[in-house]
Motif scaffolding. Structure first.
Motif, PDB file in Angstrom:
ATOM      1  N   MET A  81      20.112   9.965  18.511  1.00 40.73           N
ATOM      2  CA  MET A  81      20.201   9.513  17.267  1.00 40.73           C
ATOM      3  C   MET A  81      21.740   9.498  16.828  1.00 40.73           C
ATOM      4  O   MET A  81      22.196  10.505  16.836  1.00 40.73           O
ATOM      5  CB  MET A  81      19.300  10.214  16.181  1.00 40.73           C
ATOM      6  N   LEU A  82      22.150   8.385  16.488  1.00 42.88           N
ATOM      7  CA  LEU A  82      23.500   8.099  15.768  1.00 42.88           C
ATOM      8  C   LEU A  82      23.311   7.996  14.265  1.00 42.88           C
ATOM      9  O   LEU A  82      22.674   6.850  13.995  1.00 42.88           O
ATOM     10  CB  LEU A  82      24.230   6.834  16.238  1.00 42.88           C
ATOM     11  N   THR A  83      23.447   9.014  13.848  1.00 42.40           N
ATOM     12  CA  THR A  83      22.858   9.051  12.335  1.00 42.40           C
ATOM     13  C   THR A  83      24.416   9.223  11.465  1.00 42.40           C
ATOM     14  O   THR A  83      25.225   9.881  11.443  1.00 42.40           O
ATOM     15  CB  THR A  83      22.091  10.528  11.892  1.00 42.40           C
ATOM     16  N   ASP A  84      24.360   8.143  10.384  1.00 41.65           N
ATOM     17  CA  ASP A  84      25.299   8.121   9.543  1.00 41.65           C
ATOM     18  C   ASP A  84      24.750   8.658   8.256  1.00 41.65           C
ATOM     19  O   ASP A  84      23.957   8.065   7.577  1.00 41.65           O
ATOM     20  CB  ASP A  84      25.520   6.402   9.094  1.00 41.65           C
ATOM     21  N   ILE A  85      25.516   9.947   7.804  1.00 48.31           N
ATOM     22  CA  ILE A  85      25.116  10.461   6.838  1.00 48.31           C
ATOM     23  C   ILE A  85      25.317   9.866   5.523  1.00 48.31           C
ATOM     24  O   ILE A  85      24.397   9.821   4.533  1.00 48.31           O
ATOM     25  CB  ILE A  85      25.904  11.736   6.809  1.00 48.31           C
ATOM     26  N   MET A  86      26.619   9.025   5.212  1.00 45.27           N
ATOM     27  CA  MET A  86      26.636   8.321   4.092  1.00 45.27           C
ATOM     28  C   MET A  86      25.627   7.167   3.819  1.00 45.27           C
ATOM     29  O   MET A  86      25.313   6.819   2.806  1.00 45.27           O
ATOM     30  CB  MET A  86      27.906   7.828   4.037  1.00 45.27           C
ATOM     31  N   GLN A 142      17.836  -3.649  19.606  1.00 47.82           N
ATOM     32  CA  GLN A 142      18.639  -2.552  18.843  1.00 47.82           C
ATOM     33  C   GLN A 142      17.999  -2.095  17.797  1.00 47.82           C
ATOM     34  O   GLN A 142      17.553  -2.684  16.849  1.00 47.82           O
ATOM     35  CB  GLN A 142      19.988  -3.304  18.123  1.00 47.82           C
ATOM     36  N   ILE A 143      17.867  -0.551  17.692  1.00 45.90           N
ATOM     37  CA  ILE A 143      16.931  -0.021  16.680  1.00 45.90           C
ATOM     38  C   ILE A 143      17.590   0.656  15.649  1.00 45.90           C
ATOM     39  O   ILE A 143      18.455   1.739  15.750  1.00 45.90           O
ATOM     40  CB  ILE A 143      15.818   1.080  17.356  1.00 45.90           C
ATOM     41  N   ILE A 144      17.549   0.083  14.450  1.00 44.40           N
ATOM     42  CA  ILE A 144      18.281   0.684  13.219  1.00 44.40           C
ATOM     43  C   ILE A 144      17.285   0.866  12.289  1.00 44.40           C
ATOM     44  O   ILE A 144      16.354   0.080  11.820  1.00 44.40           O
ATOM     45  CB  ILE A 144      19.343  -0.492  12.596  1.00 44.40           C
ATOM     46  N   LEU A 145      17.147   2.444  12.094  1.00 42.85           N
ATOM     47  CA  LEU A 145      16.226   2.846  11.052  1.00 42.85           C
ATOM     48  C   LEU A 145      16.732   3.272   9.820  1.00 42.85           C
ATOM     49  O   LEU A 145      17.440   4.359   9.694  1.00 42.85           O
ATOM     50  CB  LEU A 145      15.498   4.135  11.805  1.00 42.85           C
ATOM     51  N   ALA A 146      16.288   2.352   8.740  1.00 43.59           N
ATOM     52  CA  ALA A 146      17.053   2.827   7.421  1.00 43.59           C
ATOM     53  C   ALA A 146      16.354   3.890   6.611  1.00 43.59           C
ATOM     54  O   ALA A 146      15.026   4.464   7.203  1.00 43.59           O
ATOM     55  CB  ALA A 146      16.602   1.584   6.491  1.00 43.59           C
ATOM     56  N   ASP A 147      17.215   4.927   5.964  1.00 43.24           N
ATOM     57  CA  ASP A 147      16.425   5.847   5.206  1.00 43.24           C
ATOM     58  C   ASP A 147      15.843   6.791   6.195  1.00 43.24           C
ATOM     59  O   ASP A 147      14.933   7.593   6.108  1.00 43.24           O
ATOM     60  CB  ASP A 147      15.458   5.594   4.319  1.00 43.24           C
ATOM     61  N   GLU A 187      30.177   3.808  16.199  1.00 40.09           N
ATOM     62  CA  GLU A 187      29.961   2.517  17.050  1.00 40.09           C
ATOM     63  C   GLU A 187      30.930   3.003  18.047  1.00 40.09           C
ATOM     64  O   GLU A 187      30.610   2.361  19.271  1.00 40.09           O
ATOM     65  CB  GLU A 187      30.541   1.567  16.063  1.00 40.09           C
ATOM     66  N   SER A 188      32.157   3.683  18.042  1.00 42.43           N
ATOM     67  CA  SER A 188      33.008   3.977  18.976  1.00 42.43           C
ATOM     68  C   SER A 188      32.406   4.727  20.101  1.00 42.43           C
ATOM     69  O   SER A 188      32.695   4.396  21.315  1.00 42.43           O
ATOM     70  CB  SER A 188      34.328   4.545  18.311  1.00 42.43           C
ATOM     71  N   ILE A 189      31.732   5.730  19.869  1.00 45.92           N
ATOM     72  CA  ILE A 189      30.995   6.600  20.822  1.00 45.92           C
ATOM     73  C   ILE A 189      29.829   6.069  21.581  1.00 45.92           C
ATOM     74  O   ILE A 189      29.214   6.641  22.568  1.00 45.92           O
ATOM     75  CB  ILE A 189      30.691   7.950  20.451  1.00 45.92           C
ATOM     76  N   LYS A 190      29.251   4.897  20.915  1.00 47.54           N
ATOM     77  CA  LYS A 190      27.894   4.477  21.451  1.00 47.54           C
ATOM     78  C   LYS A 190      28.159   4.094  22.745  1.00 47.54           C
ATOM     79  O   LYS A 190      27.319   4.302  23.466  1.00 47.54           O
ATOM     80  CB  LYS A 190      27.581   3.384  20.468  1.00 47.54           C
ATOM     81  N   ASP A 191      29.129   3.319  23.287  1.00 42.92           N
ATOM     82  CA  ASP A 191      29.488   2.969  24.645  1.00 42.92           C
ATOM     83  C   ASP A 191      29.763   3.794  25.503  1.00 42.92           C
ATOM     84  O   ASP A 191      29.196   3.639  26.698  1.00 42.92           O
ATOM     85  CB  ASP A 191      30.668   1.762  24.694  1.00 42.92           C
ATOM     86  N   LYS A 192      30.111   5.115  25.184  1.00 42.09           N
ATOM     87  CA  LYS A 192      29.977   6.406  26.091  1.00 42.09           C
ATOM     88  C   LYS A 192      28.612   6.867  26.399  1.00 42.09           C
ATOM     89  O   LYS A 192      28.334   7.359  27.522  1.00 42.09           O
ATOM     90  CB  LYS A 192      30.832   7.449  25.389  1.00 42.09           C
ATOM     91  N   LEU A 193      27.686   6.901  25.468  1.00 44.22           N
ATOM     92  CA  LEU A 193      26.475   7.548  25.378  1.00 44.22           C
ATOM     93  C   LEU A 193      25.482   6.740  26.164  1.00 44.22           C
ATOM     94  O   LEU A 193      24.736   7.454  27.036  1.00 44.22           O
ATOM     95  CB  LEU A 193      26.005   8.032  24.079  1.00 44.22           C
ATOM     96  N   VAL A 253      15.165  14.401  22.797  1.00 45.13           N
ATOM     97  CA  VAL A 253      15.769  13.579  21.657  1.00 45.13           C
ATOM     98  C   VAL A 253      17.167  14.275  21.282  1.00 45.13           C
ATOM     99  O   VAL A 253      17.227  15.570  21.012  1.00 45.13           O
ATOM    100  CB  VAL A 253      14.894  13.395  20.585  1.00 45.13           C
ATOM    101  N   GLY A 254      18.316  13.532  21.464  1.00 44.59           N
ATOM    102  CA  GLY A 254      19.751  14.000  20.938  1.00 44.59           C
ATOM    103  C   GLY A 254      20.004  13.570  19.536  1.00 44.59           C
ATOM    104  O   GLY A 254      19.437  12.741  19.231  1.00 44.59           O
ATOM    105  N   GLN A 255      20.921  14.407  18.948  1.00 44.54           N
ATOM    106  CA  GLN A 255      21.418  13.876  17.445  1.00 44.54           C
ATOM    107  C   GLN A 255      23.070  14.166  17.288  1.00 44.54           C
ATOM    108  O   GLN A 255      23.238  15.252  17.625  1.00 44.54           O
ATOM    109  CB  GLN A 255      20.489  14.049  16.744  1.00 44.54           C
ATOM    110  N   VAL A 256      23.703  13.118  16.944  1.00 49.04           N
ATOM    111  CA  VAL A 256      24.970  13.290  16.198  1.00 49.04           C
ATOM    112  C   VAL A 256      24.914  12.863  15.007  1.00 49.04           C
ATOM    113  O   VAL A 256      24.350  11.902  14.761  1.00 49.04           O
ATOM    114  CB  VAL A 256      26.176  12.874  16.905  1.00 49.04           C
ATOM    115  N   THR A 257      25.869  13.563  13.943  1.00 47.63           N
ATOM    116  CA  THR A 257      25.738  13.014  12.687  1.00 47.63           C
ATOM    117  C   THR A 257      27.325  12.463  12.358  1.00 47.63           C
ATOM    118  O   THR A 257      28.165  13.312  12.807  1.00 47.63           O
ATOM    119  CB  THR A 257      25.317  13.899  11.586  1.00 47.63           C
TER     120      THR A 257
END
Length: 550
Positions: free
Chosen positions: A493-498, A527-532, A468-474, A456-460
Motif C-alpha cells: 500500500m502506497l498511502t497518501d495521507i493528505m 493500476q489499482i487506486i483506492l480512494a478514501d 511515485e518516486s519509490i514505486k519503481d523501487k518496490l 501486505v506492506g504499507q508506507v504512508t
C-alpha cells in the motif's frame, strides 16, 4: 509458575514494529511496573522505522533492546556458579574443593577469568592410580608451597614459590652407604629423624629433604642444608603417608583437559545445545558470558529446570506477526486492537482487545482506570502512536475515543497534535534515501486465510510525488520478498495521507484477480487506486478475506 518481583517479563510488539507497537510496549511496561512493582521490560522484535526514531528522540526515550527470538536460552536455566580455580593449585586442594562443594568437574581459569581447562574427579583418580614416574613432580613444575600444603608441613629453609624443575622423588630407607648409590643432584628425599640419612642426602646434592613424623632438625643439619642450597620441609606424617601424599601436590594444569573443550554461551538456545550434550559423555559443561569469559557450569539435568521466557504481546495476536520462538514462550497478557488471530496459549491469559484505532488508546484507558499519573514522555509516546495509527484521525479505524485520548495525552505531553504530527510524518516519509528492503519492511504483515498465505506492506507519506518516486523501487523487490516469506501473493500500500487514498501494488498468481474481486474493480484494471482508503486493518484486509472465503 507464580510471578515474583525478580521475574523479568518482556513486553513486545510485532516483528515489523511501527510507532504503536514500540510506544505501546514502552508505555505498558511502565504501567505494569507502576501497578505491580515487577520487572517489566519493553522489547522490539524488529528494526525501528524513521518515524518511530523521531518520536523516541523527541521525547528523549531510548529505543527498546532488540529481541528477535524468544526460545529458551542458557541464561534461562539455573547455571551453577562454580568458582574457577588457578591452574597452580594441587590435586589435593582440587579434591578438597570438589568434595566440599559436591562437584564432579572443576573449571580452571586465568586471572582475567578466561577458561583454561577442566578437571574431573575421574581425572584426579587416574592421576593417583596411573603415576609411577618418580620424576613427575619435576616434570609438572610443582612449586614447593604445593608440597608444604599437601603434607601439612612447614618449610624450615628455602623458597616456597620456587618450582621444582629437575630431580626425582624417593624415600631414604637404606643405610647411608647404599643411599649414596641412588641419591642424585636435585632429588627430593623423604626421610626420618636419622642424622646420618639427613647428612648423606644433603651431601649428595639433594634439592630438598622432607623430614617426617614432626622430628626436630638439628642446628648442624639446618646450617649445612642452608650452605648447600638444600631446602628442608618438616611434616607430621610418617614416611609411608608422606610418600603416598606427595604426588597430590602436583598442580592440576598437568592433568587438566585443555583441548577441544565443549563450551556454551549464555545466549545459546537450548534447542541448539541439547544434541551436542547428548552426544558427549561429559557430566558438566562450562558456560561463557557475553565477553567469552568463564561464567558457570551446567549439566544435562540443568535443562530440566529451564524457564520459558515470559511475554506480554502488544499490538498483535497472530503467530505470523509474532517474534520467532513464540511457541516456546509463556504468554502472560495480550493487549491489542486487531482481529483475533491464531496464537494459542497453554493456559488462560489476560486478553484485552477493543475495536479502537490504536493499542495506545487501550493502554491510556488502563492508566486512567487505575488512576496512575502519566509522565510527560509516556503521554508523548502514547499520543504519537495514536496519531500515527489513525493517520491524524483520517483513518476509518479512528474512533472518537482515540481522538479524545490523543488530545488529552497531547496536553500532558505539551504538544500541538497537528503541528507535531506533521513533523512526525515528515520524518517517517523520508523514503527516497531508503533501500527497497528498508521501505518494504517499514510496516509489513502476513495473513493466513485457510491455505492461502499473503503479505501486505504499507508506507504512508504526505507527498504523492514521493510515493511515485519509490514505486519503481518496490515493484521489482516484491518478487524477492514473496520468495523470502513463502507466500502466495504480495501486496503493498502506497498511502497518501493528505489525499486519503492508496495505490495498491500487487505481485503473484491471482493477486490482481483477488484485488479486483475484493474492491469491486473493473476486470481490465491494471493500476489499482483506492480512494478514501488508508487503513490496512479495516479497509484492505477484511475485503481480501471476504473475497478469499467466497
Amino acid at each position: 509458575m507464580a510471578q515474583t518481583k525478580d521475574t523479568v517479563i518482556n513486553v513486545i510488539g510485532h516483528i515489523n514494529p511501527d510507532t504503536d507497537s514500540v510506544c505501546s510496549a514502552i508505555a505498558y511496561a511502565h504501567f505494569k511496573h507502576a501497578v505491580t512493582g515487577g520487572q517489566y521490560v519493553a522489547r522490539r522484535a524488529g528494526q525501528i522505522n524513521s518515524e518511530t526514531q523521531f518520536v523516541l528522540r523527541y521525547f528523549n526515550v531510548p529505543a527498546p533492546d532488540y529481541m528477535g527470538d524468544v526460545r529458551t536460552q542458557v541464561l534461562d536455566i539455573d547455571v551453577q556458579r562454580v568458582p574457577g580455580v588457578s591452574a597452580e593449585i594441587s590435586l589435593k586442594k582440587a579434591w578438597e574443593i570438589m568434595k566440599t562443594d559436591a562437584l564432579q568437574t572443576l573449571p580452571i581459569i586465568e586471572k582475567d577469568n578466561s577458561l583454561l581447562g577442566l578437571i574431573t574427579i575421574e581425572d584426579i583418580a587416574k592421576s593417583y592410580m596411573d603415576v609411577y614416574d618418580s620424576k613427575v613432580i619435576a616434570t609438572a613444575h610443582t612449586p614447593f608451597h604445593n608440597i608444604v600444603e599437601t603434607l601439612d608441613g612447614e618449610m624450615l629453609h628455602g623458597d616456597p614459590q620456587e618450582q621444582i624443575m629437575s630431580g626425582k622423588c624417593l624415600i631414604a630407607a637404606a643405610n647411608p652407604d647404599l643411599m649414596e648409590s641412588y641419591i642424585e643432584k636435585d632429588d627430593i628425599v623423604i626421610l626420618g629423624n636419622r642424622y646420618e640419612s639427613q647428612l648423606c642426602a644433603i651431601e649428595m646434592g639433594a634439592k630438598c629433604i622432607i623430614v617426617c613424623d614432626g622430628s626436630m632438625v638439628s642446628y648442624t643439619i639446618s646450617k649445612l642444608a642452608e650452605s648447600k642450597g638444600c631446602y628442608i620441609i618438616k611434616t607430621p606424617y610418617d614416611t609411608f603417608t608422606a610418600s603416598r601424599l606427595i604426588n597430590q601436590s602436583i598442580p592440576i594444569w598437568f592433568f587438566m583437559k585443555s583441548e577441544h573443550l565443549i563450551t556454551f554461551s549464555l545466549g545459546e538456545y537450548l534447542d541448539d545445545i541439547r544434541d551436542t550434550m547428548a552426544k558427549k559423555r561429559y557430566r558438566d559443561f562450562p558456560i561463557l558470558d557475553w565477553t567469552g569469559r568463564y561464567y558457570g557450569m551446567i549439566s544435562r539435568r540443568s535443562l530440566l529446570g529451564a524457564r520459558r521466557k515470559k511475554l506480554i504481546l502488544v499490538d498483535h495476536n497472530e503467530m505470523t506477526q509474532a517474534v520467532d520462538g513464540i511457541e516456546e514462550a509463556e504468554l502472560i497478557e495480550i493487549i491489542d486492537h486487531h482481529r483475533i488471530g491464531s496464537i494459542e496459549t497453554m493456559g488462560p491469559v489476560f486478553f484485552r482487545n477493543q475495536p479502537l484505532g490504536c493499542t495506545a488508546t487501550i493502554i491510556y484507558q488502563m492508566y486512567r482506570e487505575r488512576e496512575i499519573d502519566l509522565p510527560k514522555h509516556i503521554a508523548g509516546l502514547l499520543c504519537s502512536a495514536i496519531l500515527s495509527d489513525t493517520l491524524i484521525y483520517r483513518s476509518p479505524t479512528c474512533t472518537e475515543t482515540d481522538r479524545e485520548a490523543a488530545e488529552e495525552l497531547a496536553a500532558i505531553a505539551g504538544i500541538n497534535t497537528k503541528e507535531y504530527a506533521e513533523k512526525m510524518f515528515a520524518a517517517g516519509s523520508n523514503l527516497l534515501s531508503k533501500s527497497p528492503e528498508e521501505i518494504f519492511y517499514q510496516d509489513f504483515k502476513k495473513f493466513v486465510v485457510g491455505e492461502v498465505v499473503f503479505g501486505v506492506g504499507q508506507v504512508t507519506s504526505m507527498s504523492q510525488s514521493e510515493l511515485e518516486s519509490i514505486k519503481d523501487k518496490l515493484v521489482p523487490y516484491m518478487e524477492k520478498a514473496m520468495s523470502d516469506h513463502d507466500v502466495s501473493m504480495m501486496f503493498f500500500m502506497l498511502t497518501d495521507i493528505m489525499q486519503a487514498q492508496t495505490e495498491l501494488l500487487y505481485h503473484g498468481n491471482g493477486a490482481l484477480e483477488l484485488a479486483v474481486k475484493a474492491f469491486h474493480l473493473p476486470k481490465d484494471t491494471e493500476q489499482i487506486i483506492l480512494a478514501d482508503t488508508v487503513s490496512r486493518k479495516k479497509q484492505i484486509i477484511p475485503a481480501m478475506m471476504i473475497a478469499l472465503q467466497e
